[in-house]
Write a protein that holds these residues in place. Structure first.
Motif, mmCIF file in Angstrom:
data_model
loop_
_atom_site.group_PDB
_atom_site.id
_atom_site.type_symbol
_atom_site.label_atom_id
_atom_site.label_comp_id
_atom_site.label_asym_id
_atom_site.label_seq_id
_atom_site.Cartn_x
_atom_site.Cartn_y
_atom_site.Cartn_z
ATOM 1 N N LYS A 1 1.483 3.253 1.679
ATOM 2 C CA LYS A 1 0.514 4.342 1.861
ATOM 3 C C LYS A 1 1.010 5.624 1.213
ATOM 4 N N LEU A 2 2.303 5.909 1.377
ATOM 5 C CA LEU A 2 2.883 7.112 0.760
ATOM 6 C C LEU A 2 2.829 7.018 -0.761
ATOM 7 N N SER A 3 2.981 5.807 -1.275
ATOM 8 C CA SER A 3 2.887 5.615 -2.721
ATOM 9 C C SER A 3 1.497 6.007 -3.224
ATOM 10 N N GLU A 4 0.452 5.674 -2.442
ATOM 11 C CA GLU A 4 -0.914 6.049 -2.818
ATOM 12 C C GLU A 4 -1.110 7.570 -2.773
ATOM 13 N N LEU A 5 -0.559 8.195 -1.740
ATOM 14 C CA LEU A 5 -0.740 9.641 -1.581
ATOM 15 C C LEU A 5 -0.020 10.436 -2.665
ATOM 16 N N LEU A 6 1.151 9.940 -3.088
ATOM 17 C CA LEU A 6 1.974 10.667 -4.054
ATOM 18 C C LEU A 6 1.744 10.205 -5.491
ATOM 19 N N PHE A 7 0.922 9.184 -5.662
ATOM 20 C CA PHE A 7 0.633 8.667 -6.998
ATOM 21 C C PHE A 7 1.915 8.276 -7.736
ATOM 22 N N CYS A 8 2.783 7.564 -7.048
ATOM 23 C CA CYS A 8 4.033 7.138 -7.664
ATOM 24 C C CYS A 8 4.440 5.761 -7.124
ATOM 25 N N THR A 9 5.509 5.205 -7.658
ATOM 26 C CA THR A 9 5.969 3.876 -7.248
ATOM 27 C C THR A 9 6.685 3.960 -5.899
ATOM 28 N N PRO A 10 6.793 2.832 -5.167
ATOM 29 C CA PRO A 10 7.553 2.806 -3.908
ATOM 30 C C PRO A 10 8.988 3.274 -4.084
ATOM 31 N N ARG A 11 9.558 2.964 -5.230
ATOM 32 C CA ARG A 11 10.941 3.405 -5.476
ATOM 33 C C ARG A 11 11.028 4.929 -5.507
ATOM 34 N N ASN A 12 10.077 5.562 -6.182
ATOM 35 C CA ASN A 12 10.076 7.023 -6.246
ATOM 36 C C ASN A 12 9.731 7.650 -4.893
ATOM 37 N N VAL A 13 8.928 6.945 -4.079
ATOM 38 C CA VAL A 13 8.621 7.440 -2.750
ATOM 39 C C VAL A 13 9.906 7.638 -1.950
ATOM 40 N N LYS A 14 10.794 6.656 -2.019
ATOM 41 C CA LYS A 14 12.048 6.741 -1.268
ATOM 42 C C LYS A 14 12.901 7.921 -1.752
ATOM 43 N N PHE A 15 12.843 8.196 -3.057
ATOM 44 C CA PHE A 15 13.572 9.338 -3.601
ATOM 45 C C PHE A 15 12.984 10.653 -3.063
ATOM 46 N N VAL A 16 11.648 10.736 -3.025
ATOM 47 C CA VAL A 16 10.981 11.938 -2.514
ATOM 48 C C VAL A 16 11.315 12.147 -1.042
ATOM 49 N N LEU A 17 11.271 11.071 -0.256
ATOM 50 C CA LEU A 17 11.569 11.186 1.173
ATOM 51 C C LEU A 17 12.996 11.658 1.400
ATOM 52 N N ARG A 18 13.923 11.149 0.597
ATOM 53 C CA ARG A 18 15.312 11.562 0.746
ATOM 54 C C ARG A 18 15.477 13.051 0.444
ATOM 55 N N ARG A 19 14.800 13.532 -0.600
ATOM 56 C CA ARG A 19 14.876 14.956 -0.951
ATOM 57 C C ARG A 19 14.300 15.820 0.163
ATOM 58 N N LEU A 20 13.171 15.418 0.746
ATOM 59 C CA LEU A 20 12.559 16.208 1.813
ATOM 60 C C LEU A 20 13.406 16.196 3.078
ATOM 61 N N GLU A 21 14.076 15.088 3.326
ATOM 62 C CA GLU A 21 14.988 15.031 4.477
ATOM 63 C C GLU A 21 16.175 15.957 4.283
ATOM 64 N N GLU A 22 16.715 15.994 3.068
ATOM 65 C CA GLU A 22 17.851 16.864 2.777
ATOM 66 C C GLU A 22 17.479 18.338 2.982
ATOM 67 N N LYS A 23 16.215 18.676 2.703
ATOM 68 C CA LYS A 23 15.751 20.046 2.912
ATOM 69 C C LYS A 23 15.498 20.358 4.382
ATOM 70 N N GLY A 24 15.444 19.304 5.208
ATOM 71 C CA GLY A 24 15.145 19.506 6.613
ATOM 72 C C GLY A 24 13.675 19.679 6.905
ATOM 73 N N TRP A 25 12.805 19.194 5.987
ATOM 74 C CA TRP A 25 11.369 19.365 6.156
ATOM 75 C C TRP A 25 10.728 18.199 6.906
ATOM 76 N N ILE A 26 11.328 17.001 6.810
ATOM 77 C CA ILE A 26 10.780 15.827 7.486
ATOM 78 C C ILE A 26 11.907 15.028 8.140
ATOM 79 N N ARG A 27 11.514 14.120 9.009
ATOM 80 C CA ARG A 27 12.440 13.103 9.524
ATOM 81 C C ARG A 27 11.781 11.751 9.284
#
Length: 588
Positions: A31-57
């Motif tokens: 679902k996140l791949s659809e929202l971000l218009f990217c591959t599942p692999r890139n989704v995991k990269f985006v999630l990791r970056r947002l976690e490092e910023k403290g914006w999501i868990r």
């Protein structure tokens, strides 16, 4: 700009409806791949970056039946503010405005975001070599439709064109007389069938060409060639004759005591005889620097024959759909709206409701129109909606309203009139410009109508209805705002083919109305006032047009902005504005 903000907003926008009370939402990588218009692999990269910023868990699901969850840790308002700031600082104004317009947030947050834009837009000084340029910026919710004086229609068009073009004379409100402008002197024949104007020498158009009598003559011919909707105003003018470069005489078919009003109107603003393609060329205090779909830039004209404006540039940003009850011209980087100056001025003219007699329907019945008159209660609408609605109107002129008795509307009587009209439950359309004030009035009227069994369908329009080939709907909400020369403006309302009254009344009713104005321009002021009274009374007596309310123009201005004076349309005179430095007068 940090892509993390964009990713966070994309995810939030797509999942906010599914969010639990604790801020978490069940979601898959797919679902996140659809929202971000990217591959599942890139989704995991985006999630990791947002976690490092403290914006999501992010809690990935472990094992069959255990889904992944995402928790939003950063308030959406903070992220929106950060992104708006980033867009503004990088000069991407359009993207910032679009983001705010599309943001699905509450009105409080949206107002906060608009405030940040106002701070950025405010009055500012830009360095240019050894000097500075003072720049005034504003936002408009409706784009300019027309930049030709022959077809001026909306109040903002009239305002902008008044900065670009000059007329032969200028009307002075205080003395109710005319002052020199392009013409330094004028005279008429004893019978007022010939009016001669002596032009200033050395006046230049924005492209450097000298203005001569030939340009004045050509402007009159151009009105006829373009078939301007205002051409009836010049029906008595046979031609304009030139005598050298600086003398022009208008020859009329009958005496005209009103001609100076015509010489000072925007329709006769002088254009170059050899008109070229491209940006409009005038001789006014400002010239066009840029004209785009989303932005208009006006630059002070250094070669202006009068006083060169003290403001160097005006930027107008167009954002259809913006909701602003009052105009703002005010905020610098240090200013806050609470510290700005507020100016207000009662407007000439009024809001009104008009029937479209060019379409068939129950509204042709006098009892039905009387029912609408009672529904459109002028006291009630002011009490219930407030805002810029100032006082009930009994005509276009506040002076007529003050001397009139305006009775309240009775819903019981309105219902009785509706029954007598033969109304059988059919739906009628009410047309209005899609803006906050007009929409609230239309919704108010629809609600009152439903209380007596009348069904109204709201039909918001994005463009000025006076320019459509065939106006839709049985009813229309509109406003007629008059400039300082109110006699000219009111006459234009009654005779200009593009105004609502000339588009909505049928030929028979128009003939009755226009007959009142035969010989109008040959009368002195008292006689003209009597014609205006007869015309307003006719509309009132027959309920062809229902007077609504007079309005109050309000504007908020930068506290370091001086020379403020609102014109009759509620806009500041740009030529008189100047900036006082915040530190001026302070000692070291």
């Amino acid at each position: 700009m940090d892509s993390g903000m964009l990713h966070y907003l994309q995810i939030y926008r797509g999942l906010r409806e599914q969010k639990n009370e604790d801020g978490t939402v069940a979601v898959t990588v797919g679902k996140l791949s659809e929202l971000l218009f990217c591959t599942p692999r890139n989704v995991k990269f985006v999630l990791r970056r947002l976690e490092e910023k403290g914006w999501i868990r992010w809690t990935p699901g472990r094992g069959r039946g255990n889904g992944s969850t995402l928790a939003f840790l950063r308030p959406i308002g903070e992220v929106l503010e950060m992104k708006v700031d980033a867009l503004l600082e990088s000069g991407r104004m359009n993207e910032a405005l679009d983001l705010i317009a599309d943001a699905q947030v509450d009105e409080t947050l949206k107002r906060k975001l608009w405030k940040r834009v106002n701070v950025y837009l405010g009055l500012r000084s830009e360095p240019e070599e050894s000097s500075t340029r003072d720049v005034l910026q504003m936002i408009r919710g409706q784009r300019l439709e027309n930049m030709d004086p022959a077809f001026a229609y909306t109040v903002f068009e009239v305002y902008v064109l008044g900065q670009l073009f000059d007329t032969l004379v200028d009307y002075d409100t205080a003395s109710e007389s005319f002052l020199p402008k392009l013409a330094h002197r004028w005279e008429s024949s004893p019978d007022r069938t010939r009016w001669t104007f002596y032009l200033r020498k050395g006046v230049r158009f924005h492209d450097g060409r000298l203005l001569t009598s030939r340009d004045v003559q050509s402007t009159l011919h151009r009105l006829r060639r373009k078939n301007s909707p205002a051409i009836k105003l010049f029906g008595d003018v046979e031609d304009a004759e030139t005598f050298g470069d600086y003398v022009v005489t208008f020859r009329l078919s009958r005496p005209n005591a009103f001609f100076l009003h015509l010489a000072g109107c925007l329709y006769l603003a002088v254009l170059p005889a050899d008109e070229k393609e491209g940006l409009p060329i005038g001789s006014g205090p400002f010239r066009i620097g840029k004209l785009e779909k989303s932005k208009l830039t006006l630059n002070a004209f250094d070669g202006y024959f009068g006083y060169r404006p003290l403001i160097d540039r005006v930027d107008v940003w167009f954002l259809p759909g913006i909701e602003q009850e009052s105009r703002t011209y005010h905020l610098s980087d240090q200013d806050d709206v609470e510290d700005s100056k507020e100016l207000s001025k009662p407007g000439m003219g009024c809001r009104y409701l008009i029937f479209n007699f060019r379409v068939a329907g129950i509204h042709h019945h006098p009892e039905f129109r009387h029912a609408i008159r009672l529904l459109y209660d002028r006291q009630a609408i002011i009490k219930e909606l407030g805002g810029n609605l100032l006082e009930p109107a009994a005509g276009f002129l506040p002076s007529r309203s003050k001397s009139s008795v305006i009775p309240p509307g009775s819903l019981e009587e309105a219902a009785a009139c509706l029954r007598r009209s033969g109304y059988a439950g059919q739906k009628l359309q009410i047309v209005f410009m899609d803006r906050k004030q007009e929409r609230s009035e239309a919704e108010w009227l629809k609600k009152r109508a439903s209380g007596i069994g009348l069904e109204l369908e709201l039909c918001p329009q994005e463009i000025s209805l006076g320019r459509t080939e065939a106006d839709p709907g049985e009813l229309a909400l509109a406003a007629e705002m008059l400039e300082d020369d109110w006699e000219l403006e009111l006459l234009n309302f009654f005779l200009n083919e593009g105004t609502y009254i000339n588009r909505k009344l049928d030929d028979e009713r128009l003939a009755t109305l226009h007959a009142l104005f035969d010989g109008f321009m040959g009368k002195e002021k008292e006689g003209r006032a009597e014609v205006f009274e007869q015309a307003q009374f006719l509309l009132e007596q027959e309920n062809w047009l229902l007077y609504g309310t007079h309005i109050n123009h309000r504007g908020y201005f930068n506290r370091n902005l001086y020379g403020l004076r609102m014109d009759a349309l509620g806009f500041p005179n740009l030529s008189r504005l100047w900036v006082k430095s915040a530190n001026a007068g302070e000692k070291d």
